[in-house]
Scaffold this motif. Sequence first.
Motif, PDB file in Angstrom:
ATOM      1  N   VAL A   1       2.467 -61.351  88.551  1.00 12.77           N
ATOM      2  CA  VAL A   1       3.827 -61.715  88.160  1.00 12.77           C
ATOM      3  C   VAL A   1       4.558 -62.260  89.381  1.00 12.77           C
ATOM      4  CG1 VAL A   1       3.905 -60.002  86.314  1.00 12.77           C
ATOM      5  CG2 VAL A   1       4.757 -59.400  88.562  1.00 12.77           C
ATOM      6  N   ALA A   2       5.350 -63.311  89.171  1.00  9.37           N
ATOM      7  CA  ALA A   2       6.053 -63.964  90.276  1.00  9.37           C
ATOM      8  C   ALA A   2       7.415 -64.440  89.804  1.00  9.37           C
ATOM      9  CB  ALA A   2       5.232 -65.146  90.805  1.00  9.37           C
ATOM     10  N   ASN A   3       8.331 -64.612  90.756  1.00 13.59           N
ATOM     11  CA  ASN A   3       9.619 -65.230  90.428  1.00 13.59           C
ATOM     12  C   ASN A   3       9.395 -66.705  90.120  1.00 13.59           C
ATOM     13  OD1 ASN A   3       9.021 -65.216  93.381  1.00 13.59           O
ATOM     14  ND2 ASN A   3      10.816 -66.546  93.489  1.00 13.59           N
ATOM     15  N   HIS A   4      10.276 -67.261  89.297  1.00 12.99           N
ATOM     16  CA  HIS A   4      10.035 -68.595  88.740  1.00 12.99           C
ATOM     17  C   HIS A   4      11.145 -69.559  89.142  1.00 12.99           C
ATOM     18  CE1 HIS A   4       7.960 -71.410  86.369  1.00 12.99           C
ATOM     19  NE2 HIS A   4       8.551 -71.228  85.208  1.00 12.99           N
ATOM     20  N   THR A   5      10.760 -70.626  89.829  1.00 10.57           N
ATOM     21  CA  THR A   5      11.706 -71.654  90.261  1.00 10.57           C
ATOM     22  C   THR A   5      11.410 -72.997  89.645  1.00 10.57           C
ATOM     23  OG1 THR A   5      11.958 -70.531  92.396  1.00 10.57           O
ATOM     24  CG2 THR A   5      12.693 -72.809  92.283  1.00 10.57           C
ATOM     25  N   SER A   6      10.127 -73.276  89.418  1.00  8.75           N
ATOM     26  CA  SER A   6       9.723 -74.622  89.026  1.00  8.75           C
ATOM     27  C   SER A   6       8.369 -74.568  88.331  1.00  8.75           C
ATOM     28  CB  SER A   6       9.643 -75.498  90.283  1.00  8.75           C
ATOM     29  OG  SER A   6       8.848 -76.634  90.064  1.00  8.75           O
ATOM     30  N   PRO A   7       8.049 -75.582  87.508  1.00  9.06           N
ATOM     31  CA  PRO A   7       6.690 -75.659  86.939  1.00  9.06           C
ATOM     32  C   PRO A   7       5.607 -75.763  88.005  1.00  9.06           C
ATOM     33  CG  PRO A   7       8.186 -77.109  85.744  1.00  9.06           C
ATOM     34  CD  PRO A   7       8.939 -76.615  86.939  1.00  9.06           C
ATOM     35  N   ILE A   8       5.976 -76.249  89.189  1.00 13.47           N
ATOM     36  CA  ILE A   8       4.959 -76.377  90.242  1.00 13.47           C
ATOM     37  C   ILE A   8       4.606 -75.023  90.848  1.00 13.47           C
ATOM     38  CG2 ILE A   8       5.702 -78.718  90.769  1.00 13.47           C
ATOM     39  CD1 ILE A   8       7.023 -77.699  93.266  1.00 13.47           C
ATOM     40  N   ASP A   9       5.303 -73.944  90.445  1.00 12.91           N
ATOM     41  CA  ASP A   9       4.894 -72.611  90.885  1.00 12.91           C
ATOM     42  C   ASP A   9       3.436 -72.349  90.516  1.00 12.91           C
ATOM     43  OD1 ASP A   9       7.464 -72.155  91.775  1.00 12.91           O
ATOM     44  OD2 ASP A   9       8.091 -71.095  89.971  1.00 12.91           O
ATOM     45  N   VAL A  10       3.032 -72.855  89.360  1.00 14.18           N
ATOM     46  CA  VAL A  10       1.649 -72.669  88.898  1.00 14.18           C
ATOM     47  C   VAL A  10       0.684 -73.327  89.872  1.00 14.18           C
ATOM     48  CG1 VAL A  10       0.024 -73.176  87.047  1.00 14.18           C
ATOM     49  CG2 VAL A  10       2.374 -72.553  86.493  1.00 14.18           C
ATOM     50  N   ILE A  11       0.988 -74.556  90.295  1.00  8.99           N
ATOM     51  CA  ILE A  11       0.108 -75.279  91.215  1.00  8.99           C
ATOM     52  C   ILE A  11       0.070 -74.583  92.572  1.00  8.99           C
ATOM     53  CG2 ILE A  11      -0.288 -77.510  92.340  1.00  8.99           C
ATOM     54  CD1 ILE A  11       1.184 -78.825  90.045  1.00  8.99           C
ATOM     55  N   ILE A  12       1.241 -74.101  93.019  1.00 10.03           N
ATOM     56  CA  ILE A  12       1.320 -73.431  94.311  1.00 10.03           C
ATOM     57  C   ILE A  12       0.381 -72.222  94.348  1.00 10.03           C
ATOM     58  CG2 ILE A  12       2.833 -72.127  95.849  1.00 10.03           C
ATOM     59  CD1 ILE A  12       3.447 -75.100  95.828  1.00 10.03           C
ATOM     60  N   LEU A  13       0.396 -71.408  93.291  1.00  8.81           N
ATOM     61  CA  LEU A  13      -0.427 -70.197  93.265  1.00  8.81           C
ATOM     62  C   LEU A  13      -1.889 -70.508  92.927  1.00  8.81           C
ATOM     63  CD1 LEU A  13       2.004 -67.704  91.472  1.00  8.81           C
ATOM     64  CD2 LEU A  13       1.495 -67.891  93.906  1.00  8.81           C
ATOM     65  N   ALA A  14      -2.111 -71.439  92.006  1.00 11.49           N
ATOM     66  CA  ALA A  14      -3.475 -71.726  91.562  1.00 11.49           C
ATOM     67  C   ALA A  14      -4.287 -72.482  92.604  1.00 11.49           C
ATOM     68  CB  ALA A  14      -3.434 -72.526  90.258  1.00 11.49           C
ATOM     69  N   SER A  15      -3.631 -73.037  93.631  1.00  9.57           N
ATOM     70  CA  SER A  15      -4.383 -73.699  94.699  1.00  9.57           C
ATOM     71  C   SER A  15      -4.961 -72.693  95.686  1.00  9.57           C
ATOM     72  CB  SER A  15      -3.480 -74.686  95.451  1.00  9.57           C
ATOM     73  OG  SER A  15      -2.415 -74.004  96.094  1.00  9.57           O
ATOM     74  N   ASP A  16      -4.588 -71.411  95.529  1.00  8.62           N
ATOM     75  CA  ASP A  16      -5.099 -70.369  96.429  1.00  8.62           C
ATOM     76  C   ASP A  16      -5.800 -69.255  95.668  1.00  8.62           C
ATOM     77  OD1 ASP A  16      -5.219 -69.287  99.177  1.00  8.62           O
ATOM     78  OD2 ASP A  16      -3.947 -67.690  98.378  1.00  8.62           O
ATOM     79  N   GLY A  17      -5.831 -69.342  94.354  1.00 15.11           N
ATOM     80  CA  GLY A  17      -6.473 -68.298  93.555  1.00 15.11           C
ATOM     81  C   GLY A  17      -6.886 -68.847  92.205  1.00 15.11           C
ATOM     82  N   TYR A  18      -7.710 -68.064  91.506  1.00 22.91           N
ATOM     83  CA  TYR A  18      -8.267 -68.482  90.219  1.00 22.91           C
ATOM     84  C   TYR A  18      -7.656 -67.592  89.143  1.00 22.91           C
ATOM     85  CZ  TYR A  18     -11.983 -69.911  86.961  1.00 22.91           C
ATOM     86  OH  TYR A  18     -12.688 -70.426  85.896  1.00 22.91           O
ATOM     87  N   TYR A  19      -6.834 -68.196  88.278  1.00 22.55           N
ATOM     88  CA  TYR A  19      -6.064 -67.435  87.297  1.00 22.55           C
ATOM     89  C   TYR A  19      -6.339 -67.909  85.869  1.00 22.55           C
ATOM     90  CZ  TYR A  19      -3.238 -66.142  91.379  1.00 22.55           C
ATOM     91  OH  TYR A  19      -2.820 -65.690  92.605  1.00 22.55           O
ATOM     92  N   ALA A  20      -6.109 -67.002  84.939  1.00 19.85           N
ATOM     93  CA  ALA A  20      -6.018 -67.371  83.529  1.00 19.85           C
ATOM     94  C   ALA A  20      -4.545 -67.603  83.209  1.00 19.85           C
ATOM     95  CB  ALA A  20      -6.590 -66.262  82.647  1.00 19.85           C
ATOM     96  N   MET A  21      -4.258 -68.740  82.611  1.00 20.23           N
ATOM     97  CA  MET A  21      -2.871 -69.082  82.281  1.00 20.23           C
ATOM     98  C   MET A  21      -2.527 -68.568  80.886  1.00 20.23           C
ATOM     99  SD  MET A  21      -2.221 -70.761  85.043  1.00 20.23           S
ATOM    100  CE  MET A  21      -3.110 -71.651  86.330  1.00 20.23           C
ATOM    101  N   ILE A  22      -1.250 -68.369  80.650  1.00 24.81           N
ATOM    102  CA  ILE A  22      -0.762 -67.989  79.330  1.00 24.81           C
ATOM    103  C   ILE A  22       0.444 -68.866  79.007  1.00 24.81           C
ATOM    104  CG2 ILE A  22       0.649 -66.140  80.336  1.00 24.81           C
ATOM    105  CD1 ILE A  22       0.317 -64.640  77.678  1.00 24.81           C
ATOM    106  N   GLY A  23       0.486 -69.385  77.798  1.00 26.05           N
ATOM    107  CA  GLY A  23       1.597 -70.261  77.445  1.00 26.05           C
ATOM    108  C   GLY A  23       1.453 -70.830  76.052  1.00 26.05           C
ATOM    109  N   GLN A  24       2.404 -71.663  75.705  1.00 29.00           N
ATOM    110  CA  GLN A  24       2.456 -72.261  74.376  1.00 29.00           C
ATOM    111  C   GLN A  24       1.634 -73.533  74.330  1.00 29.00           C
ATOM    112  OE1 GLN A  24       6.408 -72.607  72.543  1.00 29.00           O
ATOM    113  NE2 GLN A  24       5.864 -74.666  71.928  1.00 29.00           N
ATOM    114  N   VAL A  25       1.006 -73.781  73.194  1.00 24.98           N
ATOM    115  CA  VAL A  25       0.233 -75.001  72.999  1.00 24.98           C
ATOM    116  C   VAL A  25       1.177 -76.196  72.932  1.00 24.98           C
ATOM    117  CG1 VAL A  25      -1.308 -76.242  71.431  1.00 24.98           C
ATOM    118  CG2 VAL A  25      -1.622 -73.792  71.815  1.00 24.98           C
ATOM    119  N   HIS A  26       0.856 -77.247  73.680  1.00 26.18           N
ATOM    120  CA  HIS A  26       1.670 -78.454  73.706  1.00 26.18           C
ATOM    121  C   HIS A  26       0.891 -79.636  73.142  1.00 26.18           C
ATOM    122  CE1 HIS A  26       4.983 -76.801  76.178  1.00 26.18           C
ATOM    123  NE2 HIS A  26       4.031 -76.076  76.743  1.00 26.18           N
ATOM    124  N   GLY A  27       1.612 -80.700  72.913  1.00 24.23           N
ATOM    125  CA  GLY A  27       0.985 -81.935  72.489  1.00 24.23           C
ATOM    126  C   GLY A  27       0.959 -82.934  73.637  1.00 24.23           C
ATOM    127  N   GLY A  28       0.526 -84.150  73.363  1.00 22.52           N
ATOM    128  CA  GLY A  28       0.538 -85.202  74.369  1.00 22.52           C
ATOM    129  C   GLY A  28      -0.408 -84.930  75.518  1.00 22.52           C
TER     130      GLY A  28
END
Length: 453
Positions: free
Chosen positions: A242-269
């Motif tokens: 769990v982390a504080n949230h500032t931007s969608p790029i928070d995911v990239i910041i953390l995932a570039s140093d670790g291997y995570y399973a993401m959770i979220g809503q299905v999108h289109g496009g």
Amino acid sequence: MSSLLPFDSLLCNLLGLSVTLWFTLLLVFIIVPAIFGVSFGIRQLYMKSLLRIFTWATLRIERGVKENSHTLYKPLSNGIIARDTMSLEEGMWELRSNGRSVGKPEFELSDIFYFCRQGMESLVDDDVTKCFSAEELETWNLLTRTNYNFQYISLRLTVLWGLGMLVRYTFLLPLRIALAFTGVSLLVVGTSLVGYLPNGQVKEFLSKHVHLMCYRICVRALTAIITYHGSENRPRNGGICVANHTSPIDVIILASDGYYAMIGQVHGGLMGIIQRAMVKACPHVWFERSEVKDRHLVAKRLMDHVQGKSKLPILIFPEGTCINNTSVMMFKKGSFEIGATVYPVAIKYDPRFGDAFFNSSKYGMITYLLRMMTSWAIVCSVWYLPPMTRQENEDAVQFANRVKSAIARQGGLVDLLWDGGLKREKVKDAFKEEQQKLYSRIISGNQENRSRS
């Protein structure tokens, strides 16, 4: 006409040579280092150079202010101002009878002034609204959008700002777009191909390194300079990050140093294409739009995932919305109810190089990404905190608040109790009723009388 043909041929050759040289440099200095997780130190040198330029520009501004003997540059402040907090009862006792001892509990006309004062203070210094506006800097970092109260100081600063804009839009922006396209394309293609492999160690190994490689390329697309602390506390399998949230790029910041399973809503496009490719190679948890509001279903999916101790840690931002990185707001209790080990992570951005806050009520995603790619850089620090578990006689809300406080303390952020949902919603009736109950207990005499000297 024939004399133009050699010139056209030369132009085409030069263009082809330039493109070849461009992609060669891209491959050697950015993509290959991203694959192996190494750095040549170019971004750090770039950051130090920017700091020197900002320091010089700040000195020029201060000198210009002194020479003109009036304030030409006065930064505004959108930070959180900590007010002296006192309880409802203490506020009442302060107003009643000028602090002298008060007799029996009952309604007094002066009580009205307490609520009027609280309302005026909220209008003047609103802790919630400030969390959803960009943080104002004390100094100018040569970005037009940094300080809206900036005025002309000198020709040198104006020329420097113009050169900076030229560099950001004609060199950095094309380079970053090329890197982002490369990273996203490799992520879609790589995870799709890995998805055809049978489940096993080989598939897991390849999936991990494909994800890390692509996220590291995307980090370089933002010229992100990240400092990680406490690597021994990195989230482990079977837990929740769990982390504080500032931007969608928070995911990239953390995932570039670790291997995570993401959770979220299905999108289109495009986002939907990326999600479908990623889930082939890694057990991410995606929900349909109709399922997101079913809290019990979400909790069950989370519990099923964390019960497998070999499964990847799930990355969650329990605030549920983006905050401007000056504070941490209320954590939703859902991820703290399932009994899994929680790995807190604090993320703190340096706004001097670019504002990472995603104000979704003001900008769309494309506009936001353009602002990120035309900033100087994204500089941040990430702290992995020791794992935390729910204690005996501690409910989910108390556990969530304890984790939130640890993140706020480490990141130097203000710990707020307000719900981030107030960004788009009205104050819940429960908050109003709580204040009414407190006041009712005061005037009915259910609370112990106090005297203030």
